[in-house]
Every structure is written in C-alpha cells, then in structure tokens.
Scaffold this motif. Structure first.
Motif, short mmCIF file in Angstrom:
data_model
loop_
_atom_site.label_atom_id
_atom_site.label_comp_id
_atom_site.label_asym_id
_atom_site.label_seq_id
_atom_site.Cartn_x
_atom_site.Cartn_y
_atom_site.Cartn_z
N ARG B 69 0.82 -1.68 0.24
CA ARG B 69 -0.36 0.04 -0.37
C ARG B 69 1.38 0.84 -0.39
O ARG B 69 2.05 1.64 0.57
CB ARG B 69 -0.83 -0.44 1.04
N VAL B 70 0.60 1.87 -0.97
CA VAL B 70 1.53 2.88 -1.15
C VAL B 70 0.39 4.55 -1.01
O VAL B 70 -0.48 4.65 -2.10
CB VAL B 70 2.43 3.59 -2.66
N GLY B 71 1.05 5.88 0.08
CA GLY B 71 0.27 6.53 0.06
C GLY B 71 0.15 7.26 -1.27
O GLY B 71 1.14 7.84 -1.68
N ALA B 72 -0.97 8.35 -1.54
CA ALA B 72 -0.69 9.49 -2.79
C ALA B 72 -0.10 10.37 -2.71
O ALA B 72 0.28 10.69 -3.51
CB ALA B 72 -2.24 9.52 -3.16
N ALA B 73 0.45 10.73 -1.31
CA ALA B 73 1.53 11.59 -1.31
C ALA B 73 2.54 10.99 -1.31
O ALA B 73 3.66 12.27 -0.81
CB ALA B 73 0.90 12.80 -0.35
N VAL B 74 2.95 10.30 -1.55
CA VAL B 74 4.67 9.77 -1.02
C VAL B 74 5.37 10.31 -1.99
O VAL B 74 4.82 10.32 -3.16
CB VAL B 74 4.47 7.88 -1.64
N SER B 75 6.23 11.40 -1.83
CA SER B 75 6.96 11.39 -3.67
C SER B 75 8.25 10.19 -3.64
O SER B 75 8.28 9.00 -3.07
CB SER B 75 8.28 12.36 -2.55
N GLY B 76 7.95 10.28 -4.93
CA GLY B 76 9.40 9.92 -5.49
C GLY B 76 10.33 9.36 -5.45
O GLY B 76 10.77 8.38 -5.14
N LEU B 77 11.12 10.22 -4.81
CA LEU B 77 12.38 10.42 -3.82
C LEU B 77 12.51 9.12 -2.75
O LEU B 77 13.29 8.22 -2.78
CB LEU B 77 13.44 11.33 -3.73
N GLU B 78 11.19 9.41 -2.28
CA GLU B 78 11.11 8.07 -0.66
C GLU B 78 10.61 6.69 -1.76
O GLU B 78 11.02 5.73 -1.42
CB GLU B 78 9.64 8.57 -0.32
N LEU B 79 10.53 6.76 -2.50
CA LEU B 79 10.05 5.73 -2.98
C LEU B 79 10.82 4.71 -3.58
O LEU B 79 11.38 3.33 -3.48
CB LEU B 79 9.48 5.05 -4.01
N MET B 80 11.93 5.69 -4.41
CA MET B 80 13.00 5.51 -4.65
C MET B 80 13.90 5.21 -3.97
O MET B 80 14.89 4.20 -3.98
CB MET B 80 14.04 6.08 -5.95
N ASP B 81 14.00 5.31 -2.16
CA ASP B 81 14.88 5.06 -1.50
C ASP B 81 13.78 3.71 -0.72
O ASP B 81 14.74 3.48 -0.12
CB ASP B 81 15.13 6.16 -0.46
N ASN B 82 13.25 2.82 -1.44
CA ASN B 82 12.79 1.97 -0.40
C ASN B 82 12.83 0.99 -1.30
O ASN B 82 12.14 0.48 -2.01
CB ASN B 82 10.69 2.34 -0.40
N ALA B 83 13.82 0.19 -0.82
CA ALA B 83 14.43 -0.90 -1.91
C ALA B 83 13.89 -1.43 -1.95
O ALA B 83 13.86 -2.87 -2.78
CB ALA B 83 15.83 -1.27 -0.78
N LYS B 84 13.00 -2.40 -0.33
CA LYS B 84 12.39 -3.96 -0.55
C LYS B 84 11.09 -3.34 -1.76
O LYS B 84 10.66 -4.16 -2.81
CB LYS B 84 11.27 -3.71 0.25
N PHE B 85 10.39 -2.29 -1.75
CA PHE B 85 9.68 -1.81 -2.73
C PHE B 85 10.28 -1.71 -4.33
O PHE B 85 9.44 -1.93 -5.52
CB PHE B 85 8.73 -0.10 -2.36
N CYS B 86 11.35 -0.69 -4.81
CA CYS B 86 11.62 -1.13 -5.84
C CYS B 86 12.26 -2.59 -6.33
O CYS B 86 12.02 -3.19 -7.13
CB CYS B 86 13.28 -0.46 -5.94
N ALA B 87 12.97 -3.30 -5.25
CA ALA B 87 12.48 -4.31 -5.71
C ALA B 87 11.49 -5.76 -6.34
O ALA B 87 10.91 -6.32 -7.37
CB ALA B 87 12.90 -5.75 -4.57
N ALA B 88 10.28 -4.96 -5.67
CA ALA B 88 8.87 -5.69 -5.37
C ALA B 88 7.75 -5.89 -6.84
O ALA B 88 7.45 -6.21 -8.00
CB ALA B 88 7.74 -5.67 -4.86
#
Lengths: 158, 293, 774
Positions: B69-88
């Motif tokens: 579940r990803v919050g709608a206002a999470v920034s692109g950079l925050e996602l880029m820094d989330n290694a698990k999400f990037c792998a998934a």
C-alpha cells in the motif's frame, strides 16, 4: 490577498516572513528575504536554477509554496560556504572553469552537493543524469562534470 | 483569485470538511509540481488550496501479506529510497524514476501524477499494468477504483468534488512475475513522454505466460489498458510470433493526436517498438524473480 | 556589413614575442567567487527602496489591428500607480543604427517595444503597468481592455514570400530590386553578392549537386530572463540597471526612444546571465523608464520565461538552396546559394552577415549568393552566436559532404583541396589575410578521434565553420594606485565571465606585473567614452586592443616619472619586466624602479599615473573551425545519440586557454541542441506552442558526451597578441556535422531541421521502402 505568517529555518537561522498564498518559496527567498543567490530561470521546474534543499531533499523552490514551509529547514547557496572557506565543490567549480556567466551555478552547486551526500563516488554518467534537471547554456556541462568528479575525490580523501 | 486561501489538512476528515465548506474551486496540494505550474500560468484560479501532506495515510508505504500500500502523497524519491518496494515493483519504479528531474522527484507523487490526468504521465501505465487499485475518500466516505478508471481525459478525472485519492494498493503477484516501463522522449531526461508502454506479466513454472497486463500512455486521451495486447502474450513464451501480435495489438489500440510533442504516425510506430522492448524486459525480470512480487 | 576598414580605425601589428602571462591560467578569476557563493548581482537581484513592479500586457494574436485600448478599469485599481501604452512614446522616423551585429531601425524599435497601429506577433507588448506588487500588477493587466481586429497571419518564410501572403507592412517595398516594385511585399530586402561567372563555372564541373534546406527558428536560451530596474529623476540622471551586452548602446537607444538627453541617462550593466546576442536589444528598459517617469517611483521589470520565448529575439527560420559544382579530381569550380531568412515582425535579419560566411571556407573563383530578408508574424530576429551562419552552413557543409562522397574523396581531403588560405579572394570583397583553416583540417586528419572504430548504426560526420571578429568602439581607463596595484575600467560588458580575466592578463603582460595586481571592471556609462556591444566575438579581441593601448599609455607616464626622478630625458628610459630602467649604460647607473616604487613617489614627480584608450578597433582576424562527430542512430525510433565530439578551432592566440576551451564546448553544445531538438512550434493561429524549457528542448547534461577541443594558433596579424575572436565559430558546424554523421550511420540525408527523431525515423522508413537514396 491575505498574507500568511510563516516561521522556518534557513541556512540554520530561524527566519519569519509574510507571504501571499500564490508566492513560491523562490519568490519568498528573493523578494521577501532578499536572499538573491537562488535564481529564477523559468518558474516551471524545468531549469533547476532555483534549486534548494527542503528538509534535506533537493527541490525546485519555484514549485514549493512559501505558505507550506512552516517549521521546515531550507538550505540555499548562501549557506554552502563556511565564512571564508568555500565548500570543495565551490572551489573546484572555480578551478575547473565550471562556470562562465554563472547564473545556473548556485542551482548546480546545491544539486551537486546533494549528489555527493548520497553518493560520494559517482560515475560520470551518474553525475550527468543527476544534474539533468539543471540547465546550463554556457559551458556544455563538461567542466561541470570534471569539477564534481574532482570535488568528490577530494571529499573522499579528507 | 483575490481571496485565495491556503490551509493545511491533518486528517482525511478535516480535508473533506475544508473542501466541502468551500463553495468555490479547490485544489489539493501534494508535491505541487503540477499545481504550482498551473497556478503561476493562470491555468487554474482556485479559491482554496488544501495541503494534504500532513495526512498520515497519504504518506505511508507498507507491505502486507496481500500486497503493497503506497500513500498517494509519497514522493518519488521516497519510493526510490525504499529498496524493498523497488525490488517488488521495478516496472512501476521505471516510470517513477522518469518523472521530471531529481528536483521534481523530490516532491512529485504517484497520486499527483494520476490525478493531474496527463495522458503522458509516466507512473500511470505501469500502475495500470500492475493492477493497482486506488482508495478514494470523499463526502460519501471511502471507495475503491482501479487506476485505469481515474483519468478520463486530459486534465479530467472521474473523481467527484471533494474526493481525494488516499493510497494505492498493488496486489501481491505470484512468483515469476515481472513488470517494466519505457517511454520515448527526444532528450534523455526532462521531457514529457511522447509514448510510454508498461507491461506486467507472470509466468507458469513452464515459462509460459499465465497472466499479463499491457498499458500504453500518450496515445489517447488517457492511458489505455489494452486487453488484446495482453492476450497476445498470455499462453505464449514471449516468442517472436507473440511479440509480433503484441506490437500489432498495441498499434491498433492507439488513437493519438498530432501535437508539439509528436505526430500520430510516430506515436503509433514507436508504441509498437516500445511494447516489444518492454515485454522482453518484463519477461527477463519474471524469469529472474524467485520470490513473490 | 562594411567589408573594408575605416580610415580612423586602430590596429596594432602582431608582435611575435615570448609571453609570460597571456596563454596561461590565471591564479584567480575576479567574478568567480561571487558567482559560486550567490553574491554576484544579476539584474533581477537589484532592488530599490519604494520600487514598483512592472508587468507587460501582450498580444494574444499573431497579427491584428489595434482598434482601441481602454485602461480605465486598471487605472482605478488600488495599487496600480502607472500605465503606459503607445500614446506615452513618441513615434520615431526611419533611422538606422548598429546594435550588436545587426542593425536596428528606430521606427521599428519603438514599435517592437510597444505596438502602435498593429500587433505583429503573439507576445507583442500593447501596454505596461506598474503596481505595488506582482499580484496587483497582474490583476491590473487583466483589467485593460484591448479591442483587436484579427488579421490573417503568416509565419513560414516561403509562405511569407508569396505574392498573395498576408502583408505585415503596407509601406514596405523590397529594397535591392531595380526598378522599385509597385506592390508592397513581406520581402524587405534582396541581396546579391558575386564573384566571377557561375554559369561558366558549372559548365566546367563534372559533378553538380543542388539541394534545398529548411530550418526552424531557435532561441539563444540564456538561463537569465531579461530584467531591468529604472529610477527616473527630474533634476538628476535616470538610472537603469539591466541585463545587457552593451550598456552604452542601450543608453543611446533609451534616450532616443524617450527623447531624453543621453547625458541624463546612466545605464549600469549588471552581471550578465547569458546573452549570446539576445541581449543586444532593448525590450523592457524604455518601458521601465517610462513607468518610473509616470509614477515617480523606481520600477522593476523581470520577464517570465514564457515572455522571453514569445517576445525577445529568436533566430531566423530559413529556406535555402545550395548548388556546388566540382571537377572529378575534386576542385570546386562554382558555388551558388539562395538564402531566404525570416526577419520577424520587422525587417533586419542576420542575412547580410550570413552571406559573408556562405562559401568563405573555400577558394572558389565563381560564386553567386542571393538572399531575401522576409518579414513575418513572429518576434523580430535578434542575433544568436554567429547569427545566420549555422543555417547556411547546414546546407553548404551537407552538399560538400555529398560531393566528396560522389567524387570518392574523403571529406577532410576534399576540403583541403579547396581550402581558403591567405590571399583567397572572398566573394564579398576583401582577400583573406593569414588564416588557420588548413591547420584545423590537418589537425582533424591527425586527431585520434578519426581512428575510433564505428559499430553498426554508427556514423561519423565532418563540418567546418567560419566567422569574423568585430572591432569597433572600445574604451579603457587604467589607473595605478599608490600601492602599485592597477585598476582598470573597460566599456565592454563581460558576457562570459572570463573577459575580465583575459583583459587583466593582457594588462599584466604589458606592464610586466603579476595578474593578481590587476583588477578589471566594467564601468557604467558615465565612466567612459562610448563602447560598442560585446558582440561579434569582440569582447577579448577588441577589448584587449584598448587595454594594450591604455597600458602603453600608462607605461609612457611611468617612464616620464622615472625620467624626472633620474633627471634624464623620457626617451632615455625603457620599461622592461615591470620596471623602468635606463635605456643604456650611458644614461646612468640607476636602480630599476618597479610600478609600486614609482606609484609611491608619483606625487613628488608629477602626479597620478594613468593611461586611457578610446579606439575604433579594426575588424579582427577571422576564425575557422573543424568539427568531427560520431553518432549512433536507433533505426526503430529515430533517436540520435551523440557518441563523441571533437572541435578544432583557430584562436589566433588564446589568452586564457582553459576558458577558451569552455567557450568551444558551450558553443558546440548549443549547436548540438540546435541541430537535434530545438525549434519554435507555432499553432495554426500563429501562437507559440512551446514557450518554456519543457517543450523548447535545450540539451541537458545527460544528452551530450565529453567535447574534445583543440586550439590552433595562427596569429591575427592586426592584433599585438594575434588574438582572434573565438566565441561564435563553435556553434556553426554542428547541424551539418550531425546531419552528415546521421547519413553515414543510416544512409539517409536530412535537409529539414531539426534532426529530430520523428524526421529521422520517417526518412529511414521511406528509404527502406524506396530501396535507394536519391
């Protein structure tokens, strides 16, 4: 138009200002606080000349509202040198002639500093892609890349 | 715009209240990378701007047993820094990594990207391909809507007045799944996509494709989920014949316009080229993926 | 463009001597620290107490008659302090003046800065407002009611040349046609320049290639938008701080347009954030002064990026025809070109300058160049780094490449066989002096770049360029302080940031002192005699002539002082290595005196030590460059990736070589952007569709590779240090070099600029279907 009273930290100093809701952080820095080191090149987030960090994140200040930065910490080009001591990036930009007219330079320095904080040993390609949001029309980018590589090396060795 | 006001909302309820109480035009502010451009160009003249970045649900990223579940206002950079999400979800991140510049990604969010409803938005095709479902909160309470049903035309969404997107749910994929996104731009960075294709697929143990979703951006008034393109891949081992059918199906689904970013014929042609390239990458990622997505 | 020297112009013969400072890297650069700390003050960084914000109302139509302007509602808005329209500015008669590399006509300049009878382009100013804040000024603009009668418009140069095209100016009859035409036309001028007999020349040729090319307008793309702040005072001087390449020229124009005395206007050139020729024209300045005069408060005006693209001066879009003939052993026998150039809303494009460059790299006996300057509904053309040259070089260097291939001679050898050298007769008048074109070609042949292997879908392109150097009015004043440090005021604006350093190095060389003892700054207009724009690559070339003269003037004073101290005649004193010395042992056994010795004692022996120069520098030595580029083309999408780039150029003498490299690289990257992705895109209504950096696509850092540079030095015989202007040549070859490279990578020739992916892909697809290239 109603004005908002905002208190924030800028380059380590607590600052407060009044701004209209349409004023961007860039407008506030330049027109209300007279910190003119941060430049306006386009006001649409396409040139990077207005780059600052907001709570440690590299952003275009033209795309942040003045009214939303209450309680946040902002770093601009004016905070990069420590008194008389230039940051290694600033010195290397001079040494490598990574600036000619200099209008894009503050934005590039703020962006480069953030890159080296996250990645102390970037490749040339990584540097070019990180700095893709900062336009320069005078240098063709080459001496800028050389300066960043050199600054990174110096900072790793110190 | 003489009386433009700015407010922070610190909860979904207060956001809903603020928006409902405003008779005039309201703009919701997440990263601001679209809203401020439009505000300064006088393309919008809101009476109220509501900053939703203080609402916890919009800023959270979490992995559950059934998916992310990803919050709608999470920034692109925050996602880029989330290694698990990037792998998934590497394909979704292909799209997120292409939004604007480093500076833009420090602020821009998937919620903003979806709700600004540019047909060329980079996160949208891979989110559609991922089967993402948005949770929306409004005056009538919460509801769910598939991402492909939010954008209905350039700058237009199916959301009712007062509704905001809270978060996106990406359902967990079986093992041997992979997704990818590519776009065409004249420069290496900074451009709006001339055409973009996202592919998400899953393979049987035998290596044959069991499910697939193909979405194409910037070739219609909104990003399109192309079932015929997915059908070309399902049941195949992503061989030349399947790819040829994929390309043809993607091209047939395109209904682009000529504009300052590209011509109709160029978009149609390149949509097919990208579809093939992206399908190959998604296939390779699926083969390499051991665990579940 | 005058081809011969003025009888009053100054030139110094080249002095071949060993140099200590010029040609090295200075220890510091005076502008750099302030720029890296954010302290440097560009025009928009200035603020005056009590200032108002000025904003411009601009036409939304490409072509319309102004029927009425009603400012009453805006006048009544609280916070609006002044409004100006055409009624606040006097009409101007036809009167020409030089403004950078192009000419202006005051009748047109006043109309460009504020529309009078008609609006002629999307973005044309129709009114300006000064108010207490930006938001009030913007509201004020919205309250101004303008009634327009929309007229048909025309933008494309070929369309504008047709006899049935919508007409911009009813009183414009094509000049250069005899007898004078009866019907007015959008063709403002026809030019012709010839040498020998092209028909005979083409008869002699074994191969003749004739092609047509088209280019779109591009913008200089400086990152700093124009900004001005004006403070009108009744009794004293009106002060203006502005972003400009020539504050003296701007002062003259502001004074004339507002009918004020020149001596009552002081213009300070702020630190410049890029100009490239685009800041050779007034836009905001007269409006800001007029608003300040009306409101009795300072007025600050800053353009938005949208306004910069819509309403400053992009280059000409062009349509050109090139025909070149050669014998089978590779000798060019005849060359012909037709140049049709947009001038924009008013006449006066870079056509005359472009015609000078067309074939000037080659020694050809039979040449015919014709051209048309064409008005159309887009902003008035301004100069952009070698104005007019890249577009015609695209055509000529592409045809040269085709000829070379047809004759089975490699592109560099073909150019060497026909290269312009000392003594070559140009088609526009003069014979060339010593020039370095051959040297750049030979260095290219020997360059390691030529040995790099090319893979599939990769190709190599070569192209060359030529530009001249302007001289013109240049002033400098030099003062030696009591401590022996030297401060210099120059009238040339430092447009690159390195000009100050280069001039300081020249002065240090002349005086024999350390460069860190020399401080150069650009004075405001009250400080010096008239100075021309920094344009035409003249900043260092002409600026250095003035500082050489001023330095030698100061040296005479220094020697006089030493003579008085030693009680000898002034001609018995020489200046060597930074010291006054007796001319020979016979004069006497005196200890040499340094600048600081003399400065300290100057008061005892006659007073302050200073030198000055006001010269009209002779036109400088031409510069030539050769470029090599490798590309890789994605045949499925048309995307072009630049793999490697090499640029070799004759600088005459590089004063500050690492800075010269930076200018080479910057100009080449502007050329790459121009070639691949930059273009003005107009809607059917004639409005600009891409007035921003999102869709006007200048190169970003990841778009370009390392640019290898080599400096060739063939001294300019008319300059004491041999300096040639270098700033403009680098932007000329890239379009042709890239087009040639794309051909060698894919087999398709592109003649329609920019070389963007949809065009490349379409050409590849068409050639695959056709099977052969024409």
């Amino acid at each position: 138009m109603q004005k908002y009273h905002v208190t924030a930290t800028i380059n380590g100093d607590e600052v407060d200002f009044l701004c209209e809701p349409t004023q961007s952080l860039l407008d506030v820095l330049r027109d209300e606080l007279h910190l003119t080191g941060t430049k306006e090149g386009c006001a649409t987030g396409d040139c990077g000349a207005c780059s600052v960090t907001l709570d440690g994140t590299l952003v275009c200040s033209c795309l942040v509202l003045g009214a939303e930065v209450g309680g946040k910490s902002i770093e601009t080009i004016e905070g990069m040198a420590e008194g008389d001591d230039l940051h290694p990036l600033q010195q290397k930009f001079i040494d490598h002639i990574a600036l000619q007219c200099g209008i894009c330079t503050p934005g590039l320095l703020v962006a480069s500093k953030k890159l080296l904080e996250r990645n102390p040993d970037p490749s040339e390609e990584e540097i070019r892609y990180w700095l893709a949001g900062n336009l320069c029309r005078c240098t063709g980018y080459q001496k800028i890349v050389e300066a960043v590589v050199d600054a990174a090396a110096e900072m790793r060795n110190s | 715009m003489n009386d433009l006001r700015f407010e922070f909302a610190d909860s979904l309820e207060s956001a809903a209240r603020l928006i409902a109480a405003e008779p005039g035009e309201v703009r919701v502010l997440a990263g601001g990378t679209d809203v401020l451009v439009q505000l300064h160009a006088d393309m919008i003249e809101p009476d109220l701007i509501v900053d939703i970045k203080r609402i916890p649900e919009l800023r959270a990223v979490s992995e559950g047993d059934d998916g992310w579940r990803v919050g709608a206002a999470v920034s692109g950079l925050e996602l880029m820094d989330n290694a698990k999400f990037c792998a998934a979800w590497p394909g979704v991140m292909d799209g997120v990594r292409l939004i604007g510049s480093v500076q833009i990604r420090g602020r821009a969010s998937i919620g903003g990207n979806v709700c600004n409803a540019s047909p060329a938005a980079d996160s949208v095709p891979p989110m559609i391909a991922a089967g993402a479902i948005a949770t929306v909160f409004g005056p009538d309470g919460p509801r769910e809507v598939a991402v492909q049903d939010i954008g209905i035309g350039p700058g237009k969404t199916s959301l009712k007045k007062g509704e905001i997107v809270v978060s996106f749910f990406l359902p967990k994929r079986p093992a041997r799944s992979g997704d990818a996104y590519q776009r065409f731009t004249p420069r290496t960075e900074m451009d709006i996509a001339v055409v973009g294709v996202g592919v998400n697929l899953t393979l049987h143990d035998t290596g044959v494709c069991s499910t697939a979703r193909v979405a194409v951006g910037a070739v219609a008034e909104r990003a399109l989920l192309v079932d015929e393109a997915a059908d070309a891949l399902i049941g195949s081992s992503i061989d030349e014949a399947a790819l040829e059918q994929l390309v043809s199906a993607v091209r047939s689904a395109c209904r682009p316009i000529d504009d300052k970013r590209g011509t109709k014929e160029f978009r149609i042609k390149v949509a097919g080229v990208l579809a093939e390239r992206v399908a190959r990458i998604a296939y390779r990622r699926a083969q390499e993926a051991g665990g579940a997505g | 463009m005058a081809a011969g020297p003025s009888p009053y112009s100054t030139s110094f013969a080249y002095e071949d001597k060993k140099l200590k400072v010029v040609g090295t890297k200075p220890l510091e650069r005076p502008d750099a620290v302030d720029k890296v700390t954010g302290r440097a003050r560009y025009a928009a960084d200035y603020n005056l107490p009590d200032q108002l914000v000025g904003k411009v109302l601009r036409s939304p139509h490409a072509h319309a008659r102004i029927l009425s302007i009603d400012t009453s509602a805006a006048d009544a808005l609280p916070g609006v302090k002044a409004i100006v329209t055409w009624e606040d500015f006097p009409d101007m008669p036809v009167e020409h003046a030089a403004s950078g590399e192009l000419m202006i006509n005051y009748r047109d300049t006043t109309r460009n800065m504020m529309a009078r009878e008609k609006v002629l382009y999307d973005g044309h100013p129709v009114a300006a407002v000064a108010a207490v804040s930006e938001s009030v000024a913007k509201r004020g603009l919205k309250l101004i009611k303008v009634e327009y009668e929309v007229l048909p418009h025309v933008i494309d140069v070929e369309a504008a040349m047709r006899s049935d095209a919508p007409l911009l100016h009813e009183d414009q009859f094509t000049k250069g046609i005899d007898p004078k035409p009866e019907k007015p036309s959008n063709i403002a001028t026809r030019l012709e320049s010839k040498l020998g007999d092209v028909d005979a020349g083409f008869e002699e040729a074994d191969v003749v290639i004739e092609r047509e090319f088209r280019t779109k307008p591009v913008h200089q793309g400086y990152i700093e938008p124009q900004a001005s702040i004006a403070n009108y005072t009744d009794g004293g001087q009106t002060e203006v701080w502005t972003s400009t390449q020539g504050h003296f020229v701007f002062r003259a124009q502001i004074a004339k347009l507002l009918q004020m005395d020149i001596s009552k206007v002081v213009v300070t050139a702020a630190e410049l954030g890029g100009g490239f020729g685009g800041k050779n024209n007034v836009y905001l300045e007269p409006l800001a002064v007029a608003l300040s005069r009306k409101s009795r408060r300072p007025v600050k005006m800053v353009m938005t990026r949208d306004e910069v693209f819509r309403a400053t001066g992009p280059t000409s879009g062009t349509h050109t025809k090139v025909k070149i003939g050669a014998t089978k052993d590779g000798r060019i026998t005849a060359a012909q070109a037709e140049l049709n150039y947009q001038s924009g809303a008013f006449a006066g494009s870079s056509l005359p300058l472009a015609t000078i460059t067309v074939f000037t790299r080659y020694d050809i006996e039979n040449v015919l160049v014709t051209g048309h300057d064409v008005t159309c509904n887009r902003p008035k053309v301004a100069a952009y780094r070698a104005p007019g040259a890249p577009m015609i070089a695209f055509g000529v260097e592409s045809v040269i490449d085709e000829l070379a291939e047809r004759l089975k001679i490699d592109p560099l050898s073909f150019r060497l066989k026909n290269a312009a050298k000392e003594g070559t007769q140009t088609h526009f008048g003069p014979r060339l002096g010593p020039v370095g074109y051959v040297e750049t070609l030979e260095r290219a042949q020997a360059h390691p770049h030529m040995l790099e292997k090319l893979g599939p879908n990769q190709g190599r392109g070569i192209a060359t360029g030529f530009w001249f150097t302007l001289g013109k009015e240049t002033s400098a004043t030099l003062n030696v302080g009591e401590d022996g440090s030297v401060s210099v005021i120059v009238g040339t604006v430092d447009v690159t940031g390195g000009g100050r350093s280069a001039l300081a190095m020249v002065i240090a060389e002349e005086l024999g002192i350390s460069v860190d003892k020399v401080r150069v700054k650009s004075g405001d207009t009250s400080a010096l005699g008239f100075n021309f724009m920094t344009a035409g690559s003249r900043g260092t070339a002409a600026g250095s002539m003035a500082v050489v003269k001023a330095s030698r003037d100061a040296i005479e004073r220094l020697c006089e002082i030493a003579a008085r101290k030693w009680e000898v005649e002034p001609d018995q004193v020489v200046w060597e290595d930074g010291h006054a010395r007796p001319a020979s042992a016979n004069v006497g056994d005196f200890e040499p005196l340094s600048i600081s010795d003399l400065a300290r004692q100057a008061g005892l022996f006659g007073g302050t030590i200073a030198g000055h120069a006001e010269i009209d520098a002779a036109m400088g030595g031409p510069g030539f460059g050769t470029h090599i580029v490798d590309v890789e083309v994605d045949r499925q999408t048309g995307a072009v990736k630049v793999l490697r780039y090499t640029l070799i150029q004759d600088a005459g003498k590089a004063v500050y070589p690492s800075f010269v490299e930076g200018q080479f690289q910057g100009g080449a990257v502007q050329g790459i952007g121009m070639a691949l992705n930059e273009e003005y895109i107009y809607s059917e209504k004639g409005t600009l569709e891409n007035p921003g950096f999102l869709d006007y696509r200048v190169p970003v850092a990841s778009d370009v590779p390392f640019i290898n540079t080599e400096i060739v030095e063939v001294p300019n015989p008319a300059h004491p240090y041999g300096i040639r202007g270098i700033g403009e040549v680098p932007i000329i070859p890239p379009i042709a070099a890239l087009s040639n490279a794309i051909y060698h990578a894919t087999g398709v020739r592109l003649r329609d600029h920019p070389l963007s992916p949809p065009k490349v892909l379409k050409a590849i697809d068409e050639s695959e279907h056709a099977g052969i290239e024409d």
